[in-house]
Scaffold this motif. Structure first.
Motif: not given
Length: 165
Positions: A63-68
């Protein structure tokens, strides 16, 4: 921190290198000279090989948290599904968080907690009842985070050099 958490694949692994290397240096900082930490290149090559292998099987997820704004990764969690073993009745498989990495700019923003919540939900969807995570004892901030989300001491791993007296 506002971030979108998305499922990753083996194709996303190369983009995680800067986060991994920052975590490696963080581990070097928190352990001091007490334990040997690999250099950046060999560490990333081993990590990359493991991630590619694990994500090529059905036994792991990313799971990757991406900069919006930029779409770049701010953090990630990689979780493996492991047999629970013959001693403890933890179900057929248990989750093992292999890596939780949050960029230095996002630390303290709740992103690590959000990644762990999403990981936990994915484990539930897969029918997993228990999960574990390893942590360097000197990494006190990480220990506090893990305890806040419900992890408790279970197995203690001890390490020593074989030539120490």
């Amino acid at each position: 921190m506002n971030a979108e958490i998305v499922a990753g694949t083996a194709d996303d692994v190369d983009a995680l290198e800067p986060l991994w290397l920052a975590m490696l240096e963080h581990h070097r900082d928190v352990t001091g000279a007490e334990w040997p930490v690999r250099g950046p290149e060999p560490s990333w090559e081993l990590c990359r090989k493991d991630y590619q292998s694990w994500l090529g099987e059905d036994g792991a997820f990313l799971l990757i948290a991406r900069d919006p704004d930029t779409g770049g990764p701010l953090g990630y969690v990689l979780c493996r599904l492991q047999p629970s073993g013959p001693t403890f009745d933890l179900g057929e498989r248990r989750g093992e968080v292999d890596s939780l990495v949050v960029s230095e700019q996002a630390r303290g923003s709740g992103l690590g907690s959000a990644l762990l919540r999403e990981c936990k939900e994915e484990l539930r969807r897969r029918g997993v009842a228990y999960w574990s995570i390893g942590v360097v004892e000197a990494n006190e901030d990480a220990v506090r985070l893990y305890e806040r989300v419900g992890f408790r001491p279970w197995v203690r791993e001890l390490l020593a050099r074989v030539d120490d007296e």
